[in-house]
Design a protein around this motif. Sequence first.
Motif, PDB file in Angstrom:
ATOM      1  N   SER A  14       2.066  15.886  -0.377  1.00  0.00           N
ATOM      2  CA  SER A  14       2.820  14.604   0.748  1.00  0.00           C
ATOM      3  C   SER A  14       2.689  15.616   2.086  1.00  0.00           C
ATOM      4  O   SER A  14       2.005  17.300   1.901  1.00  0.00           O
ATOM      5  N   SER A  15       3.931  15.247   3.203  1.00  0.00           N
ATOM      6  CA  SER A  15       3.564  15.858   4.094  1.00  0.00           C
ATOM      7  C   SER A  15       4.371  17.224   3.723  1.00  0.00           C
ATOM      8  O   SER A  15       4.328  18.003   5.101  1.00  0.00           O
TER       9      SER A  15
ATOM     10  N   VAL B  72       3.477  -1.277   3.587  1.00  0.00           N
ATOM     11  CA  VAL B  72       3.188  -1.389   5.042  1.00  0.00           C
ATOM     12  C   VAL B  72       3.356  -2.878   5.887  1.00  0.00           C
ATOM     13  O   VAL B  72       3.436  -2.039   7.144  1.00  0.00           O
ATOM     14  N   CYS B  73       3.007  -3.516   5.282  1.00  0.00           N
ATOM     15  CA  CYS B  73       3.230  -4.987   6.419  1.00  0.00           C
ATOM     16  C   CYS B  73       4.979  -5.252   6.342  1.00  0.00           C
ATOM     17  O   CYS B  73       4.841  -5.535   6.997  1.00  0.00           O
ATOM     18  N   LYS B  74       5.490  -4.405   5.414  1.00  0.00           N
ATOM     19  CA  LYS B  74       7.338  -5.158   5.699  1.00  0.00           C
ATOM     20  C   LYS B  74       7.558  -4.096   6.428  1.00  0.00           C
ATOM     21  O   LYS B  74       7.873  -4.707   7.837  1.00  0.00           O
ATOM     22  N   GLU B  75       7.183  -2.537   7.468  1.00  0.00           N
ATOM     23  CA  GLU B  75       7.639  -1.795   8.591  1.00  0.00           C
ATOM     24  C   GLU B  75       6.700  -2.683   9.711  1.00  0.00           C
ATOM     25  O   GLU B  75       6.841  -2.614  10.382  1.00  0.00           O
ATOM     26  N   TYR B  76       5.415  -3.085   9.310  1.00  0.00           N
ATOM     27  CA  TYR B  76       4.882  -3.383  11.232  1.00  0.00           C
ATOM     28  C   TYR B  76       4.868  -4.777  10.961  1.00  0.00           C
ATOM     29  O   TYR B  76       4.513  -5.125  12.235  1.00  0.00           O
ATOM     30  N   ARG B  77       4.841  -5.672  10.109  1.00  0.00           N
ATOM     31  CA  ARG B  77       4.906  -7.128  10.701  1.00  0.00           C
ATOM     32  C   ARG B  77       5.958  -7.678   9.714  1.00  0.00           C
ATOM     33  O   ARG B  77       5.602  -9.069   9.874  1.00  0.00           O
TER      34      ARG B  77
ATOM     35  N   ILE C 263       3.736   7.009   2.730  1.00  0.00           N
ATOM     36  CA  ILE C 263       3.244   6.053   3.116  1.00  0.00           C
ATOM     37  C   ILE C 263       3.051   5.514   4.659  1.00  0.00           C
ATOM     38  O   ILE C 263       1.946   5.481   5.187  1.00  0.00           O
ATOM     39  N   LEU C 264       4.090   5.207   5.477  1.00  0.00           N
ATOM     40  CA  LEU C 264       4.453   5.068   6.256  1.00  0.00           C
ATOM     41  C   LEU C 264       3.845   6.135   7.358  1.00  0.00           C
ATOM     42  O   LEU C 264       3.458   5.930   8.869  1.00  0.00           O
ATOM     43  N   THR C 265       4.052   7.071   6.993  1.00  0.00           N
ATOM     44  CA  THR C 265       4.023   8.963   7.448  1.00  0.00           C
ATOM     45  C   THR C 265       1.963   8.340   7.841  1.00  0.00           C
ATOM     46  O   THR C 265       1.652   8.888   9.390  1.00  0.00           O
ATOM     47  N   ALA C 266       1.553   8.250   6.894  1.00  0.00           N
ATOM     48  CA  ALA C 266       0.643   8.393   6.527  1.00  0.00           C
ATOM     49  C   ALA C 266      -0.407   7.374   7.518  1.00  0.00           C
ATOM     50  O   ALA C 266      -1.207   7.306   8.154  1.00  0.00           O
TER      51      ALA C 266
ATOM     52  N   SER D 143      -0.399   6.392  12.518  1.00  0.00           N
ATOM     53  CA  SER D 143      -1.140   7.027  13.412  1.00  0.00           C
ATOM     54  C   SER D 143      -2.508   5.635  14.153  1.00  0.00           C
ATOM     55  O   SER D 143      -3.165   5.370  14.319  1.00  0.00           O
ATOM     56  N   VAL D 144      -2.368   4.370  12.656  1.00  0.00           N
ATOM     57  CA  VAL D 144      -3.807   3.760  12.615  1.00  0.00           C
ATOM     58  C   VAL D 144      -2.901   2.083  12.882  1.00  0.00           C
ATOM     59  O   VAL D 144      -3.272   1.133  13.890  1.00  0.00           O
ATOM     60  N   ALA D 145      -2.167   2.208  12.040  1.00  0.00           N
ATOM     61  CA  ALA D 145      -0.960   0.663  11.988  1.00  0.00           C
ATOM     62  C   ALA D 145      -0.573   0.094  13.289  1.00  0.00           C
ATOM     63  O   ALA D 145       0.327   1.070  13.714  1.00  0.00           O
TER      64      ALA D 145
END
Length: 250
Positions: free
Chosen positions: A24-25, A197-202, A236-239, A242-244
Motif C-alpha cells: 500500500s501507499s 471507483v465508479c461510486k467515487e468518480y461517477r 484503490i482511490l489513491t491508485a 491520476s487516471v480517473a
Amino acid sequence: MQRGQMELKREADVPKIELFVKASSDAESVGNCPFCQRLFMILWLKGAKFKLTTVDMKRAPDVLKDLAPGSQPPFLLFNDEVKTDTNKIEEFLEEKLAPPKYTKLGCRYKESTCIGEDIFRKFSAYIKNANPGLNNMLEKKFLSTLVKLNMYFETPLPHEMDRNPNLTESRRPYLDGDTLTLADCNLLPKLNIIKVVCKEYRNLNIPAELKGLKRYLDNAYSKDEFRFSCPKDGEILTAYESVAKYLKPK
C-alpha cells in the motif's frame, strides 16, 4: 522407515512458498493490484502454507531487484524457483498444489473463465473519460458488460439442470458453481475496484436490478479469502486519482 525420518519426509513434501505483492501507499498493507490479489486468493483457497511479503515499489529492496529484476509484483518463490508471470503462476499452482492435499480450483465450464473478460476494458474507458459529451455512450457500453455477466449468473448451468430439469433461474453463488474457482479469483478483484471507483468518480453503483450479479458479490464478500485479500477502498482511490476523471460541466 523410522518415525523421525517420516516426519522429515512430510516436512520435505510441504513446498516453501512466498508470494510478493504490491504494498500500500503507507507500505504497511496490501496495495491495489488485481493480479496480486488474484494469486493471494488462489493460495488461500488452495489451503497452502505460504508467506505473504508486501513490496514498497518506491524503495524496492536489493533482494527484490535480484529476485525479479525489471519486473513488477506479483512474484512467486516456490522452493527457491522464481515465477513472475501471473497466468503461468496460476497454471503452475493448479498443477503443483493438486488434490487430494490441495483444493482443485479449475472451472468445469470454459464460459466461466471468459464471461467477464471485457468488463475491465470498458470500465477503464468509461472512468478515464473527462468529456461529458461521451459519458452516456461509454457508460452504456460499460453497463452492457455487467448486464451480460448478470445474464450468465441467472442462467442455469448444465449441472444445475441435471439436478433440476425444471429450473428456470440459477441460484448458484459463484461463476462456475457452488465454490470459488480460478475464474472468480480473476474477476472479483476487478469488480471490487470497479465498485469503489465508479461510486467515487461517477456516483454510480452496480444496478440493484442485476440480481444475479448482486447475489454473486454478496456471496463473495462473505468469504474471508476475498474480503480480507482486498485492498482498502482508500488505497484503490489513491491508485486511480491520476487516471480517473471527474466529469466537469461545460
